[in-house]
Every structure is written in structure tokens, then in C-alpha cells.
Design a protein around this motif. Structure first.
Motif, PDB file in Angstrom:
ATOM      1  N   GLU A 179      29.207  37.141  46.113  1.00 31.57           N
ATOM      2  CA  GLU A 179      29.066  35.738  45.761  1.00 31.57           C
ATOM      3  C   GLU A 179      29.726  35.465  44.407  1.00 31.57           C
ATOM      4  N   PRO A 180      30.585  34.442  44.319  1.00 31.41           N
ATOM      5  CA  PRO A 180      31.334  34.194  43.076  1.00 31.41           C
ATOM      6  C   PRO A 180      30.441  34.049  41.848  1.00 31.41           C
ATOM      7  N   GLU A 181      29.283  33.404  42.005  1.00 31.92           N
ATOM      8  CA  GLU A 181      28.431  33.179  40.837  1.00 31.92           C
ATOM      9  C   GLU A 181      27.842  34.471  40.272  1.00 31.92           C
ATOM     10  N   GLN A 182      27.876  35.544  41.063  1.00 32.50           N
ATOM     11  CA  GLN A 182      27.351  36.816  40.585  1.00 32.50           C
ATOM     12  C   GLN A 182      28.391  37.623  39.816  1.00 32.50           C
ATOM     13  N   GLY A 183      29.626  37.166  39.813  1.00 32.07           N
ATOM     14  CA  GLY A 183      30.675  37.861  39.089  1.00 32.07           C
ATOM     15  C   GLY A 183      31.120  39.131  39.790  1.00 32.07           C
ATOM     16  N   MET A 184      31.924  39.911  39.104  1.00 31.68           N
ATOM     17  CA  MET A 184      32.448  41.135  39.675  1.00 31.68           C
ATOM     18  C   MET A 184      31.388  42.237  39.673  1.00 31.68           C
ATOM     19  N   GLU A 185      31.519  43.136  40.609  1.00 30.44           N
ATOM     20  CA  GLU A 185      30.583  44.248  40.746  1.00 30.44           C
ATOM     21  C   GLU A 185      30.743  45.231  39.579  1.00 30.44           C
ATOM     22  N   PRO A 186      29.698  46.016  39.280  1.00 30.69           N
ATOM     23  CA  PRO A 186      29.764  46.920  38.121  1.00 30.69           C
ATOM     24  C   PRO A 186      30.899  47.931  38.202  1.00 30.69           C
ATOM     25  N   GLU A 187      31.249  48.372  39.408  1.00 28.58           N
ATOM     26  CA  GLU A 187      32.375  49.301  39.543  1.00 28.58           C
ATOM     27  C   GLU A 187      33.673  48.655  39.079  1.00 28.58           C
ATOM     28  N   ASN A 188      33.873  47.398  39.473  1.00 33.06           N
ATOM     29  CA  ASN A 188      35.087  46.689  39.077  1.00 33.06           C
ATOM     30  C   ASN A 188      35.076  46.328  37.594  1.00 33.06           C
ATOM     31  N   LEU A 189      33.897  46.044  37.054  1.00 31.03           N
ATOM     32  CA  LEU A 189      33.801  45.780  35.622  1.00 31.03           C
ATOM     33  C   LEU A 189      34.137  47.025  34.813  1.00 31.03           C
ATOM     34  N   ALA A 190      33.791  48.200  35.341  1.00 34.61           N
ATOM     35  CA  ALA A 190      34.148  49.444  34.669  1.00 34.61           C
ATOM     36  C   ALA A 190      35.664  49.607  34.625  1.00 34.61           C
ATOM     37  N   LEU A 191      36.323  49.342  35.765  1.00 32.09           N
ATOM     38  CA  LEU A 191      37.785  49.403  35.801  1.00 32.09           C
ATOM     39  C   LEU A 191      38.389  48.350  34.878  1.00 32.09           C
ATOM     40  N   LYS A 192      37.816  47.161  34.869  1.00 28.07           N
ATOM     41  CA  LYS A 192      38.313  46.082  34.013  1.00 28.07           C
ATOM     42  C   LYS A 192      38.231  46.477  32.536  1.00 28.07           C
TER      43      LYS A 192
END
Length: 365
Positions: A179-192
Motif C-alpha cells: 500500500e502506497p501510504e505504508q511506504g517502501m518495505e524495510p528490505e528496500n529501505l535498507a538498499l535505499k
């Protein structure tokens, strides 16, 4: 964030996070043997190989880590080669290929003076197992049911393939975007966090994200996946393709934009490519290696009766062949990053290569 070497002389970080429970450790060894292999490799690596835990993902009462490994130059503007594997938990071969290359590289560090000199000019960063929770559960998505390759805040400009292009109907169905309002998943935030730290200041950067994908040939995809128009620096991709083909004319890879196959919502590398181009001073080329799994199924049809058989080579000799096949490509990308000033196009050459790329890949569009 603690470094791996400072906390793993006798026991792994994953086992420590699992409450030192031997039963949970056996679970990790059973369900993510790649994690155990990676930890052993990094624990025995030279001091020049720096490792840390970016974040931990809860799954089945455990907490499994996402490891980041840094090798080479620490200069802020050094060229960067980013290697990623295991974004989809079912596609174990992607993580295994990255780990196999790291194993080879680390072994050579102990005796190869040429390699050590080369690494003074380039920074290699690896996230071999991006989705340890999905790998533990033997599913494509992460433990929340989100397909990490459909989770970035970017929408397709055109009709995407039903379900395959990303869907918001249910995490019980494949290719769920979240869901867009939940933002990116923690795995993707780690890569980011890795990309935000390293790429905007780098003179040149390459990323290779290793997957298995349906097809008869190994394919190298590049952005965009959200639209059927050329990326901003398509000339640099064409230059890299020609460089590879001149150096290794007997290769078996097909270079194509992902949009030549289908459009998707939320593509990670589309998003990161646009973000780095907005903030960065150099050139960033993200590539996705899609290893053709149809060949493995054709040669071993009984793999159809196993879920992992759709995405991974199960015959031992074929598995070993795949692990060694892509080592040359990764070595080439490191060499190309170091010498990027010798081949990266500019001026009239860039305009000529852009026109050639459009004719080659986008004529029908």
C-alpha cells in the motif's frame, strides 16, 4: 551498526539474534543455507573486507539479517559497483551467484597483487541476500507478502500486464505492490540507504541485480520498466553493451530494456535511477541479470513438480555451471567501472550512440 568481524568469532549474528537457540539455528541452516555460507565466508575474509548488518527482518519468531559487504576504495567519489541478489526469495540462484563471485574475489585478495591494486580505484558493495525472510519462507515476496521489485513509488505509464505488472488486490496474490501510504518495505529501505550514501557522490556507478527469469537465454535488462521510452542516459548503456561485445564476442547475453517485455508498477531500479540522476553528479547504470530458467526445465522436466524447480537449476552439474558462468560478467563490470573515463560517451559520440540505441531497441515504440 556493528561490523560482522567484531561479533562473529565463534557464533553467527543470525544465531545470536535467534536467541542462541540451537533449534532455530538448525532452522536457519535448513531454510537459508546461503546465509550460513555467506557468514562463514565473511568471518574468514581478510580485514579489508568490511561487513555489517543493515537491518533485521522478523520471520517465524526469528530475526534474520540483511548483510552489506564493502570491498575496495573508501574515497567518496570512487566508482561503485553494487551487487544485489535474493530480492525474490524463490530465486535462490541470484543470491548464490553473488556469493560465488564474492567467494572467488575474497580468495584472490590473498595473493593477487593486480586485484588489490585495482580495488584501490573502485568500491564494491554487495547485498547478496536482500530478502532473507522470503527465502526462509520459500516464497517470492517478503514476509509481509510484498513483491520487493514492485514496491517503489513509481507507476507505469501505460497498460501493465494484469497481476504481473503489480497489483494491490491482496498480499495473498503474487506481485503485490504493497500500500502506497505504508511506504517502501524495510528490505528496500535498507538498499535505499546504501544507494543514498554512495551513489550521488560517485563519478560512476553500476548495479547488477541477479534474478532467475523465464526465457531460453540469459538476459540483461535495464530501465525503464514503467514506460516504453528511452532512459535519460541510454547512450551509456549502448556504450557498455558494445564494450562487452567487443571484449567477449562469443557471449550468450541479450541486452534489452525491461519495457520490451512488459510494463510494471513500482520497479526498484526505475525509481533509484531517477533519484540518483536528480541528485547525482556522475553516471549510474542499473542492470538486472535474468538467468533463463526455461533451459533448466527443458533439460530436467521433473523440476516442474517442485516450486523451486521453476526458478533454480537443481541438477548439481548444471548448478555449478550457472555459478561459474557469470563470474566473467561481474569481473568485467568492475573493470569497466574503474576505466569508465575511457569508454563513457560524451558530446557527438553520446548523441550518435543514443540514436543507435533508439533504432536498436525502440524503433517499434
Amino acid at each position: 551498526m556493528a561490523e560482522l568481524k567484531s561479533i562473529t568469532p565463534h557464533i553467527s549474528v543470525a544465531a545470536e539474534q535467534a536467541g542462541r537457540d540451537s533449534g532455530q539455528r538448525r532452522q536457519l541452516r535448513t531454510f537459508i543455507p546461503e546465509m550460513v555460507q555467506l557468514e562463514r565466508l565473511l568471518a574468514d575474509a581478510p580485514e579489508s573486507v568490511q561487513s555489517r548488518v543493515l537491518t533485521r527482518i522478523p520471520v517465524k519468531g526469528m530475526s534474520v539479517p540483511i548483510y552489506r559487504t564493502d570491498i575496495g576504495s573508501r574515497a567518496s567519489d570512487a566508482p561503485v559497483v553494487l551487487l544485489v541478489g535474493g530480492v525474490h526469495g524463490l530465486e535462490r540462484i541470484g543470491a548464490q551467484v553473488v556469493i560465488a563471485w564474492l567467494d572467488s574475489l575474497i580468495a584472490r585478495l590473498r595473493w593477487d597483487d593486480h586485484l588489490n591494486a585495482l580495488l584501490e580505484k573502485v568500491r564494491i558493495v554487495a547485498l547478496p541476500i536482500m530478502n532473507p525472510g522470503g527465502m526462509f519462507l520459500n516464497q517470492r515476496a517478503n514476509p509481509a507478502g510484498v513483491d520487493l521489485m514492485r514496491n517503489a513509488p513509481i507507476l507505469a505509464q501505460g497498460d501493465s500486464t494484469f497481476l504481473l505488472g503489480g497489483q494491490r488486490l491482496s498480499p495473498r496474490l503474487p506481485w503485490y505492490t504493497g500500500e502506497p501510504e505504508q511506504g517502501m518495505e524495510p528490505e528496500n529501505l535498507a538498499l535505499k540507504s546504501v544507494i543514498d550514501e554512495l551513489l550521488p557522490n560517485s563519478r560512476f556507478s553500476l548495479a547488477l541485480d541477479c534474478h532467475s527469469g523465464f526465457g531460453w537465454q540469459d538476459q540483461i535488462w535495464f530501465p525503464y520498466a514503467y514506460r516504453r521510452r528511452p532512459m535519460r542516459r541510454i547512450d551509456s548503456v549502448m556504450a557498455l553493451k558494445l564494450l562487452w561485445e567487443q571484449a567477449y564476442p562469443n557471449h550468450n547475453y541479450v541486452f534489452e530494456p525491461q519495457s520490451a517485455h512488459y510494463l510494471t508498477h513500482g520497479d526498484l531500479w526505475d525509481y533509484f535511477y531517477k533519484q540518483v540522476n536528480k541528485a547525482g553528479k556522475g553516471t549510474f547504470i542499473p542492470l538486472t541479470l535474468e538467468m533463463g530458467s526455461w533451459r533448466w526445465l527443458r533439460k530436467r522436466p521433473r523440476q516442474l513438480f517442485r516450486l523451486d524447480g521453476f526458478f533454480n537449476p537443481l541438477a548439481p552439474h548444471r548448478h555449478q555451471r550457472v555459478l561459474r558462468t557469470h563470474l566473467l560478467l561481474m569481473d568485467f563490470l568492475v573493470q569497466a567501472a574503474v576505466s569508465h573515463e575511457n569508454w563513457l560517451p560524451a558530446g557527438d559520440q553520446a548523441r550518435m550512440l543514443r540514436e543507435a540505441a533508439i533504432m536498436h531497441w525502440y524503433r517499434e515504440a
